[in-house]
Design a protein around this motif. Structure first.
Motif, PDB file in Angstrom:
ATOM      1  N   VAL A   7       1.699  -9.343   7.096  1.00 55.94           N
ATOM      2  CA  VAL A   7       1.142  -9.183   5.746  1.00 55.94           C
ATOM      3  C   VAL A   7       0.918  -7.705   5.460  1.00 55.94           C
ATOM      4  O   VAL A   7       1.241  -7.205   4.371  1.00 55.94           O
ATOM      5  N   GLN A   8       0.399  -6.987   6.430  1.00 55.96           N
ATOM      6  CA  GLN A   8       0.163  -5.545   6.271  1.00 55.96           C
ATOM      7  C   GLN A   8       1.479  -4.811   6.016  1.00 55.96           C
ATOM      8  O   GLN A   8       1.560  -3.934   5.153  1.00 55.96           O
ATOM      9  N   HIS A   9       2.504  -5.187   6.742  1.00 55.90           N
ATOM     10  CA  HIS A   9       3.809  -4.546   6.567  1.00 55.90           C
ATOM     11  C   HIS A   9       4.383  -4.846   5.189  1.00 55.90           C
ATOM     12  O   HIS A   9       4.914  -3.962   4.515  1.00 55.90           O
ATOM     13  N   LYS A  10       4.261  -6.096   4.766  1.00 53.18           N
ATOM     14  CA  LYS A  10       4.871  -6.516   3.498  1.00 53.18           C
ATOM     15  C   LYS A  10       4.085  -6.033   2.283  1.00 53.18           C
ATOM     16  O   LYS A  10       4.675  -5.607   1.295  1.00 53.18           O
ATOM     17  N   TYR A  11       2.753  -6.084   2.352  1.00 49.97           N
ATOM     18  CA  TYR A  11       1.933  -5.796   1.171  1.00 49.97           C
ATOM     19  C   TYR A  11       1.003  -4.598   1.320  1.00 49.97           C
ATOM     20  O   TYR A  11       0.486  -4.094   0.335  1.00 49.97           O
ATOM     21  N   GLY A  12       0.757  -4.183   2.536  1.00 49.33           N
ATOM     22  CA  GLY A  12      -0.219  -3.127   2.780  1.00 49.33           C
ATOM     23  C   GLY A  12       0.404  -1.748   2.830  1.00 49.33           C
ATOM     24  O   GLY A  12       1.588  -1.551   2.547  1.00 49.33           O
TER      25      GLY A  12
END
Length: 110
Positions: free
Chosen positions: A46-51
């Motif tokens: 999630v961090q990679h995709k949106y953060g």
């Protein structure tokens, strides 16, 4: 078309899979550690995709759905080991949200 199984059926399928091995379910603390590990992997995606913290070029991209599946598998293992029916648990939680929290958020107009 892919068959959709109930949560009850999925718990039984995981139980059949685990019970084919002598080791069976891991102890509760190990299951919790595994669940935490899987949540960390999901968080990383999630961090990679949106953060703001992107992966290094050497790190492999994984699918959120795959990471959620891993997390859910371990959650089902933990529920099975503890004799918890996740379908009943989720229905109870949904009832709680639909009663206790029914006016907590701003509803969309029809």
């Amino acid at each position: 078309m892919k068959e959709k199984k109930t949560l009850y059926a999925l718990q039984n399928e995981v139980d059949s899979y685990i019970n084919q091995f002598k080791e069976g379910y891991f102890p509760p603390m190990e299951l919790l550690a595994r669940l935490t590990e899987e949540l960390g992997e999901l968080s990383r995606e999630v961090q990679h995709k949106y953060g703001t913290k992107k992966k290094k070029q050497t790190e492999v991209d994984k699918e959120l759905a795959d990471e959620m599946g891993d997390f859910f598998f371990v959650l089902i293992c933990m529920a099975n080991a503890e004799g918890i029916d996740l379908q009943d648990s989720l229905q109870s939680v949904l009832h709680k949200y639909n009663t206790r929290d029914k006016d907590r958020w701003t509803k969309k107009e029809d």
